[in-house]
Design an enzyme around this catalytic site. Structure first.
Site, PDB file in Angstrom:
ATOM      1  CB  VAL A 128     -75.704 109.760 -80.816  1.00 40.88           C
ATOM      2  CG1 VAL A 128     -74.902 108.459 -80.804  1.00 40.88           C
ATOM      3  CG2 VAL A 128     -76.899 109.649 -79.884  1.00 40.88           C
ATOM      4  CB  ILE A 132     -70.675 109.864 -86.323  1.00 41.27           C
ATOM      5  CG1 ILE A 132     -69.205 109.780 -85.912  1.00 41.27           C
ATOM      6  CG2 ILE A 132     -71.074 108.656 -87.166  1.00 41.27           C
ATOM      7  CD1 ILE A 132     -68.868 108.570 -85.039  1.00 41.27           C
ATOM      8  CD  GLU A 186     -71.303 116.365 -71.895  1.00 36.13           C
ATOM      9  OE1 GLU A 186     -72.246 117.125 -71.671  1.00 36.13           O
ATOM     10  OE2 GLU A 186     -70.910 116.102 -73.042  1.00 36.13           O
ATOM     11  CE  LYS A 201     -72.546 111.228 -76.638  1.00 35.18           C
ATOM     12  NZ  LYS A 201     -71.099 111.419 -76.547  1.00 35.18           N
ATOM     13  N   GLY A 298     -66.310 117.889 -79.915  1.00 36.15           N
ATOM     14  CA  GLY A 298     -65.569 119.050 -80.420  1.00 36.15           C
ATOM     15  C   GLY A 298     -66.481 120.021 -81.144  1.00 36.15           C
TER      16      GLY A 298
HETATM   17  N1  LIG Z   1     -68.634 119.801 -76.337  1.00 31.71           N
HETATM   18  C1  LIG Z   1     -68.887 118.829 -77.195  1.00 31.71           C
HETATM   19  O1  LIG Z   1     -67.987 118.332 -77.892  1.00 31.71           O
HETATM   20  C2  LIG Z   1     -70.268 118.308 -77.335  1.00 31.71           C
HETATM   21  C3  LIG Z   1     -71.299 118.728 -76.539  1.00 31.71           C
HETATM   22  N2  LIG Z   1     -72.557 118.226 -76.724  1.00 31.71           N
HETATM   23  C4  LIG Z   1     -73.660 118.738 -75.909  1.00 31.71           C
HETATM   24  O2  LIG Z   1     -73.919 120.080 -76.285  1.00 31.71           O
HETATM   25  C5  LIG Z   1     -74.401 120.820 -75.166  1.00 31.71           C
HETATM   26  C6  LIG Z   1     -73.522 122.039 -74.956  1.00 31.71           C
HETATM   27  O3  LIG Z   1     -72.210 121.610 -74.690  1.00 31.71           O
HETATM   28  P1  LIG Z   1     -70.987 122.639 -74.691  1.00 31.71           P
HETATM   29  O4  LIG Z   1     -71.144 123.630 -75.762  1.00 31.71           O
HETATM   30  O5  LIG Z   1     -69.766 121.800 -74.647  1.00 31.71           O
HETATM   31  O6  LIG Z   1     -71.201 123.334 -73.276  1.00 31.71           O
HETATM   32  P2  LIG Z   1     -70.551 124.685 -72.744  1.00 31.71           P
HETATM   33  O7  LIG Z   1     -70.471 124.545 -71.268  1.00 31.71           O
HETATM   34  O8  LIG Z   1     -69.332 125.032 -73.499  1.00 31.71           O
HETATM   35  O9  LIG Z   1     -71.654 125.798 -73.093  1.00 31.71           O
HETATM   36  C7  LIG Z   1     -72.915 125.810 -72.525  1.00 31.71           C
HETATM   37  C8  LIG Z   1     -73.638 127.079 -72.952  1.00 31.71           C
HETATM   38  O10 LIG Z   1     -74.976 127.010 -72.490  1.00 31.71           O
HETATM   39  C9  LIG Z   1     -75.295 128.185 -71.756  1.00 31.71           C
HETATM   40  N3  LIG Z   1     -76.257 127.825 -70.711  1.00 31.71           N
HETATM   41  C10 LIG Z   1     -76.113 126.895 -69.731  1.00 31.71           C
HETATM   42  N4  LIG Z   1     -77.243 126.829 -68.993  1.00 31.71           N
HETATM   43  C11 LIG Z   1     -78.112 127.720 -69.530  1.00 31.71           C
HETATM   44  C12 LIG Z   1     -79.430 128.131 -69.214  1.00 31.71           C
HETATM   45  N5  LIG Z   1     -80.097 127.604 -68.199  1.00 31.71           N
HETATM   46  N6  LIG Z   1     -80.001 129.074 -69.978  1.00 31.71           N
HETATM   47  C13 LIG Z   1     -79.352 129.633 -71.015  1.00 31.71           C
HETATM   48  N7  LIG Z   1     -78.093 129.302 -71.351  1.00 31.71           N
HETATM   49  C14 LIG Z   1     -77.484 128.355 -70.622  1.00 31.71           C
HETATM   50  C15 LIG Z   1     -73.977 128.662 -71.188  1.00 31.71           C
HETATM   51  O11 LIG Z   1     -74.098 130.037 -70.909  1.00 31.71           O
HETATM   52  P3  LIG Z   1     -72.855 130.941 -70.446  1.00 31.71           P
HETATM   53  O12 LIG Z   1     -72.060 131.159 -71.711  1.00 31.71           O
HETATM   54  O13 LIG Z   1     -73.480 132.182 -69.949  1.00 31.71           O
HETATM   55  O14 LIG Z   1     -72.121 130.150 -69.412  1.00 31.71           O
HETATM   56  C16 LIG Z   1     -73.037 128.359 -72.362  1.00 31.71           C
HETATM   57  O15 LIG Z   1     -73.077 129.394 -73.309  1.00 31.71           O
HETATM   58  C17 LIG Z   1     -74.422 119.836 -73.995  1.00 31.71           C
HETATM   59  O16 LIG Z   1     -75.684 119.283 -73.871  1.00 31.71           O
HETATM   60  C18 LIG Z   1     -73.416 118.767 -74.416  1.00 31.71           C
HETATM   61  O17 LIG Z   1     -73.698 117.522 -73.844  1.00 31.71           O
HETATM   62  C19 LIG Z   1     -72.831 117.308 -77.686  1.00 31.71           C
HETATM   63  C20 LIG Z   1     -71.860 116.852 -78.510  1.00 31.71           C
HETATM   64  C21 LIG Z   1     -70.487 117.290 -78.384  1.00 31.71           C
HETATM   65  N1  LIG Z   2     -68.516 114.864 -73.618  1.00 31.50           N
HETATM   66  C1  LIG Z   2     -68.949 114.243 -74.821  1.00 31.50           C
HETATM   67  C2  LIG Z   2     -69.205 115.288 -75.861  1.00 31.50           C
HETATM   68  C3  LIG Z   2     -69.901 114.759 -77.037  1.00 31.50           C
HETATM   69  O1  LIG Z   2     -70.952 114.166 -76.983  1.00 31.50           O
HETATM   70  C4  LIG Z   2     -67.882 113.287 -75.317  1.00 31.50           C
HETATM   71  O2  LIG Z   2     -66.747 113.376 -74.813  1.00 31.50           O
HETATM   72  O3  LIG Z   2     -68.184 112.438 -76.161  1.00 31.50           O
END
Ligand SMILES: NC(=O)C1=CN([C@@H]2O[C@H](COP(=O)(O)OP(=O)(O)OC[C@H]3O[C@@H](n4cnc5c(N)ncnc54)[C@H](OP(=O)(O)O)[C@@H]3O)[C@@H](O)[C@H]2O)C=CC1
Ligand SMILES: N[C@@H](CC=O)C(=O)O
Length: 409
Positions: A128, A132, A186, A201, A298
């Protein structure tokens, strides 16, 4: 040596990896070195940075065998695999730190129970408000504070897109591409635009604030994809700013509220929370109102939250809040903006007559009319409508300013 297993190496996972391997203060704080031993990813074909000394694998069995992990950081999206992975480690007593709000909202109750039974930690600070530190503030420094309402701007992507559209006249698609390139969205942007992300959230915040996990049906979900441009323009003419708001409060034994686009008066502090920034307001008897403002998405901010979550657990163990009852909350908004197309006008006038609602101001736009209704109406309305937050009377001054600048409205 603290041995880390990292699940996911995208925006957030790579941030966690870098934070662990590029900062000396972590070792000082933990009193021993910390190292990522293996990274589990999904796509075998994907090009990865070649400098990663940890084992990078798509094979679950191999990932499990690399080390006796002291902590697992889970940074993938979705429920099924993430639930399987998280439960597996919690059942073994290994703490799991996650950023995955969808999983926490849908399965957090069960995963917390497993963690509790195994006397380990399921940490979801990063799920969330990105950077923050709201979750551990609620569990830590606000653990005995009774909370009556939680609300705020909970999605960085939509706030970024709305800010770009309203302040810089950009198109939605263009602003969204930008947000995606910056790593805010996402993997399926509908999660952001249709309000799901904020909805997960607010459900997580409800659990922390009121002690219960509300199910999805209890809280409304509306995103910004149904917003019509002219509704936003009408709101702006009245001096309001459009935001996607998530909120929840206790009504009797139930948790009510949801996620919806709303108009904010200039008197509201959240009006000025722009771009990817999130703002979370906590109201309670002892605290009046606390406002937490910071980066909502981010790489660096989210990874920082995951690292801090691990440190929090190391220092304080698994803290719980107490949930004393706080004063009853009335509807937080009293006014609504109702948007009526020209062809719907007669029907709308009839509706006003029948319901006896008071229309206190109107504005005529090329595509329809905006009516400010003084009363909050419960239930379904036959026209698109938005809650208005704040001191509605201020709009007169804003209208006067608009008129001076752009001619009479
Ligand atoms: N981006 C943001 O600012 C924020 C994101 N989040 C949360 O964090 C999580 C990750 O987001 P984000 O980093 O942006 O996502 P990305 O799409 O950038 O990365 C996802 C990663 O997870 C891997 N992956 C996906 N499915 C599987 C699986 N079944 N088994 C193993 N590895 C897997 C992918 O593998 P591969 O590299 O092989 O594709 C990739 O490395 C999400 O739940 C999102 O909601 C929360 C706060 C902020
Ligand atoms: N997609 C989400 C990532 C962080 O939780 C957002 O834009 O807030």
């Amino acid at each position: 040596m603290i041995q880390v297993g990292l699940i996911g190496y995208g925006t957030v996972g790579s941030g966690v990896y870098e934070r662990i391997h590029q900062s000396e203060e972590l070792e000082l704080l933990l009193g021993e070195p910390i190292e990522v031993k293996a990274i589990l990813v999904k796509d075998r074909q994907k090009q990865r940075a070649t400098h990663i000394p940890a084992i990078v694998t798509t094979k679950w069995e191999q990932f499990c065998e690399v080390a006796h992990y002291d902590v697992i950081f889970e940074a993938i999206g979705g429920i099924e695999s993430a639930f399987f992975y998280s439960k597996h480690w919690l059942q073994k007593g290994v703490p799991v730190i996650t950023a995955n709000k969808k999983l926490v909202a849908e399965k957090g109750k069960e995963l917390e129970e497993v963690a509790c039974k195994q006397q380990t930690y399921y940490g979801y600070e990063a799920s969330v408000g990105g950077g923050i530190p709201i979750i551990n503030a609620l569990k830590g420094t606000l653990s005995a504070t009774s909370i009556s309402r939680v609300s705020g701007i909970l999605n960085g992507t939509t706030n970024y897109v709305l800010t770009e559209m309203t302040e810089h006249n950009r198109f939605l698609a263009e602003a969204l591409t930008d947000a995606r390139e910056k790593g805010y969205t996402e993997s399926n942007p509908s999660e952001d635009l249709d309000g799901y992300d904020s909805w997960y959230k607010i459900r997580i915040l409800s659990r922390l604030c009121f002690g219960e996990w509300p199910n999805g049906l209890q809280l409304i979900r509306k995103g910004i994809s149904e917003l019509e441009d002219w509704h936003v323009e009408v709101g702006e003419k009245f001096g309001f700013t459009i935001k996607l708001i998530g909120e929840a409060w206790k009504q009797g034994d139930s948790i009510v509220g949801g996620v919806y686009p709303a108009f904010l008066c200039q008197s509201e502090q959240l009006t000025y929370v722009n771009g990817v920034t999130n703002g979370i307001s906590i109201e309670g008897d002892q605290i009046d109102q606390l406002l937490f403002i910071g980066p909502g998405a981010g790489k660096d901010a989210t990874a920082n939250s995951m690292i801090e979550d691990f440190l929090f657990h190391n220092r304080f163990g698994s803290w719980q809040r107490s949930y004393s009852s706080s004063s009853l909350v009335e509807h937080p908004y009293t006014h609504m903006l109702v948007c009526v197309t020209h062809t719907q006008r007669e029907k709308a006038l009839q509706w006003v007559k029948e319901t006896g609602v008071e229309v206190i101001d109107t504005y005529t736009h090329h595509d329809g009319e905006g009516w400010i209704i003084a009363n909050w109406i419960k239930g379904n309305l036959p026209f698109p409508h938005y809650p208005i937050y704040g001191d509605v009377s201020l709009r007169k001054r804003v209208k006067a300013l608009y008129s001076a600048q752009f001619g009479t409205i």
